[in-house]
Design a protein around this motif. Structure first.
Motif, PDB file in Angstrom:
ATOM      1  N   GLU A  13       0.823  -1.206   0.000  1.00 50.42           N
ATOM      2  CA  GLU A  13       0.000   0.000   0.000  1.00 50.42           C
ATOM      3  C   GLU A  13       0.858   1.258   0.000  1.00 50.42           C
ATOM      4  O   GLU A  13       0.492   2.271  -0.598  1.00 50.42           O
ATOM      5  CB  GLU A  13      -0.949  -0.006   1.204  1.00 50.42           C
ATOM      6  N   THR A  14       2.018   1.195   0.667  1.00 48.93           N
ATOM      7  CA  THR A  14       2.947   2.320   0.638  1.00 48.93           C
ATOM      8  C   THR A  14       3.442   2.569  -0.785  1.00 48.93           C
ATOM      9  O   THR A  14       3.481   3.715  -1.261  1.00 48.93           O
ATOM     10  CB  THR A  14       4.153   2.063   1.568  1.00 48.93           C
ATOM     11  N   ALA A  15       3.823   1.499  -1.472  1.00 43.99           N
ATOM     12  CA  ALA A  15       4.297   1.634  -2.854  1.00 43.99           C
ATOM     13  C   ALA A  15       3.190   2.127  -3.782  1.00 43.99           C
ATOM     14  O   ALA A  15       3.432   2.950  -4.668  1.00 43.99           O
ATOM     15  CB  ALA A  15       4.845   0.293  -3.342  1.00 43.99           C
ATOM     16  N   THR A  36       7.143   7.318 -10.989  1.00 41.25           N
ATOM     17  CA  THR A  36       7.972   8.155 -10.123  1.00 41.25           C
ATOM     18  C   THR A  36       8.936   7.277  -9.338  1.00 41.25           C
ATOM     19  O   THR A  36       8.833   6.046  -9.340  1.00 41.25           O
ATOM     20  CB  THR A  36       7.108   8.957  -9.140  1.00 41.25           C
ATOM     21  N   ALA A  37       9.870   7.944  -8.637  1.00 39.33           N
ATOM     22  CA  ALA A  37      10.836   7.208  -7.822  1.00 39.33           C
ATOM     23  C   ALA A  37      10.126   6.369  -6.758  1.00 39.33           C
ATOM     24  O   ALA A  37      10.509   5.228  -6.490  1.00 39.33           O
ATOM     25  CB  ALA A  37      11.808   8.186  -7.166  1.00 39.33           C
ATOM     26  N   PRO A  73      10.626  11.014  -3.529  1.00 34.82           N
ATOM     27  CA  PRO A  73       9.706   9.987  -4.049  1.00 34.82           C
ATOM     28  C   PRO A  73       8.872  10.442  -5.245  1.00 34.82           C
ATOM     29  O   PRO A  73       8.378   9.603  -6.002  1.00 34.82           O
ATOM     30  CB  PRO A  73       8.811   9.670  -2.839  1.00 34.82           C
ATOM     31  N   ASP A  74       8.700  11.762  -5.431  1.00 35.10           N
ATOM     32  CA  ASP A  74       7.892  12.243  -6.558  1.00 35.10           C
ATOM     33  C   ASP A  74       8.731  12.582  -7.789  1.00 35.10           C
ATOM     34  O   ASP A  74       8.215  13.111  -8.773  1.00 35.10           O
ATOM     35  CB  ASP A  74       7.071  13.467  -6.140  1.00 35.10           C
ATOM     36  N   VAL A  92      14.026   9.320   0.019  1.00 41.22           N
ATOM     37  CA  VAL A  92      13.654   9.926   1.300  1.00 41.22           C
ATOM     38  C   VAL A  92      12.493  10.893   1.093  1.00 41.22           C
ATOM     39  O   VAL A  92      12.329  11.468   0.017  1.00 41.22           O
ATOM     40  CB  VAL A  92      14.843  10.668   1.948  1.00 41.22           C
ATOM     41  N   ASP A  93      11.681  11.081   2.153  1.00 46.89           N
ATOM     42  CA  ASP A  93      10.558  12.010   2.061  1.00 46.89           C
ATOM     43  C   ASP A  93      11.020  13.429   2.391  1.00 46.89           C
ATOM     44  O   ASP A  93      12.215  13.690   2.579  1.00 46.89           O
ATOM     45  CB  ASP A  93       9.405  11.562   2.962  1.00 46.89           C
TER      46      ASP A  93
END
Length: 452
Positions: A129-131, A138-139, A216-217, A238-239
């Motif tokens: 769900e995270t992925a 995107t990354a 991540p974007d 990393v976020d």
């Protein structure tokens, strides 16, 4: 004894599997498939007809089906997943990398992939769900959450004991990521540094703080460019708050580069880069008709401009004006087939063992497209010039040329390949000549018979 290429070897194996399958030797086929790695199994599935794929899939060892799904292109994967129950998909997905599993789930209808998620255990569901929360290209969409993190204040000896306890490393591990107590990314330590340093060395003394983290974007194409520029083998994701989310490895980047190259090549002919070489005739016809329609509109615009001078010519002049439509449509249809076959040859999907099946399929696609567009252009010409005979002439020529284009699109690259000539280099020139000659001869030859 002369050595054979990898493509020729793959075609020999495919032919052996198909012959055994056609003879009903399912046990023998199962034994053959058990000896092959996941990539080769995916290649056999992609190189087989739509009817034989379900049988082959059932003969593949269930323990290896997840790995095979990762290697399949999207269109073939969709066809296989359609026949599987959600519980079976969840079972096959066990052990798959999170990024690959997320990609598989994205191809499923929403109701089905929700059932697959419900069939998974809590930990796997949370990771997937995270992925899935990130955009596909995107990354975050291509990262893998299976990473090894270490604290900066521990010794190399502690890290080594932890690794021995863990038993195995995630695939493509070249470094470990150092994080603080809040999982904020500090830097990385290479695997070689851990292995070669003294046991009492503290991790903080081995950190490479210059490693660049990826947001991540970030679009996947930009990620691929960074890997190419800096020769990375992996990169942390990393976020905004600096927390480590996962990592991207070189194998994922190679897939991106290959897919981008395929996309560019296939787009030139108006085809999807995930197109299935052996897709059903109706589906292939529908996909290609869009660009044939666009080409017909642009060709009609050229005819309309030229026809402004129609008063200066006799009836033969209008034949010359309309004649440009037939070779143009044949050229586009032929190039679609040519591009698909050249891609299939490059990927090892097309060879002597399945060329006949592909030829029959493309002959049917060309004939069906010919019927569709012949009817449309005949209607336009008959209404425009108030001449049913003229409409019938151009319809016949269009049907003949689109059918010939389908045949030429398959046979030309296969013949050039056998002659050790690059199909991508010479195929288009030969194809254009054939569609022009056939189109002009069919149109003016028929007009001469009926109008003279």
């Amino acid at each position: 004894m002369p050595e054979i290429s990898e493509q020729e070897y793959n075609q020999q194996r495919l032919q052996e599997v198909n012959e055994a399958l056609g003879s009903g030797m399912f046990v023998y086929v199962r034994k053959l498939l058990q000896q092959l790695p996941a990539y080769d199994l995916a290649l056999i599935l992609e190189s087989s007809t739509v009817k034989s794929r379900p049988v082959l899939w059932q003969l593949i060892d269930p323990d290896h089906q997840g790995e095979v799904l990762e290697e399949l292109n999207e269109e073939v994967r969709k066809g296989i997943l359609k026949s599987m129950r959600p519980e079976k998909v969840a079972e096959v997905a066990e052990g798959m990398d999170v990024d690959d599993l997320a990609e598989v789930l994205r191809t499923l209808p929403d109701s089905v992939y929700q059932k697959v998620l419900q069939s998974m255990d809590t930990q796997d569901r949370a990771r997937v769900e995270t992925a899935l929360s990130f955009e596909e290209d995107t990354a975050g969409g291509i990262m893998n959450t299976d990473t090894i993190t270490i604290r900066p204040d521990v010794s190399v000896d502690v890290v080594l004991r932890y690794l021995r306890l863990k038993g195995e490393l995630p695939e493509a591990t070249d470094s470990f990521y150092v994080v603080d107590r809040h999982d904020r990314f500090i830097g990385s330590v290479s695997l070689s540094a851990i292995v070669t340093s003294k046991p009492e060395t503290v991790v903080s003394n081995l950190i490479d703080a210059d490693i660049e983290a990826v947001a991540p974007d970030m679009p996947e194409n930009d990620v691929a460019a960074l890997f190419e520029r800096y020769d990375w083998l992996s990169a942390p994701v990393v976020d905004e708050e600096g927390r480590l989310l996962g990592r991207i490895t070189i194998d994922d980047v190679i897939d991106i580069i290959r897919e981008e190259a395929e996309h560019s090549m296939m787009s030139m002919a108006g085809l999807d880069d995930e197109a299935d070489t052996f897709a059903p005739v109706i589906k292939s016809t529908r996909q290609r008709s869009v660009w044939l329609g666009v080409n017909l509109i642009t060709a009609l615009l050229a005819v309309a401009v030229t026809s402004m001078f129609e008063g200066l010519f006799s009836q033969l002049a209008i034949l010359a004006v309309l004649n440009s439509l037939v070779p143009s449509m044949g050229g586009v249809a032929g190039n679609q087939t040519l591009t698909l076959v050249i891609r299939g040859i490059a990927l090892g999907h097309v060879g002597d063992s399945n060329a006949r099946s592909l030829l029959y399929k493309e002959l049917a696609v060309g004939f069906l497209n010919g019927l569709i567009w012949a009817f449309l252009i005949a209607t336009v010409v008959a209404v425009w010039k108030q001449d049913l005979t003229l409409g019938g002439i151009i319809a016949f020529a269009m049907l003949m040329n689109l059918t010939a284009a389908g045949i030429a699109g398959v046979t030309i690259p296969l013949m050039l390949k056998r002659m050790h000539i690059d199909p991508a280099l010479a195929g288009s020139v030969i194809l254009t000549t054939i569609t022009d000659v056939v189109g002009i001869f069919a149109f003016l030859g028929t007009a001469t018979l009926l109008l003279s």
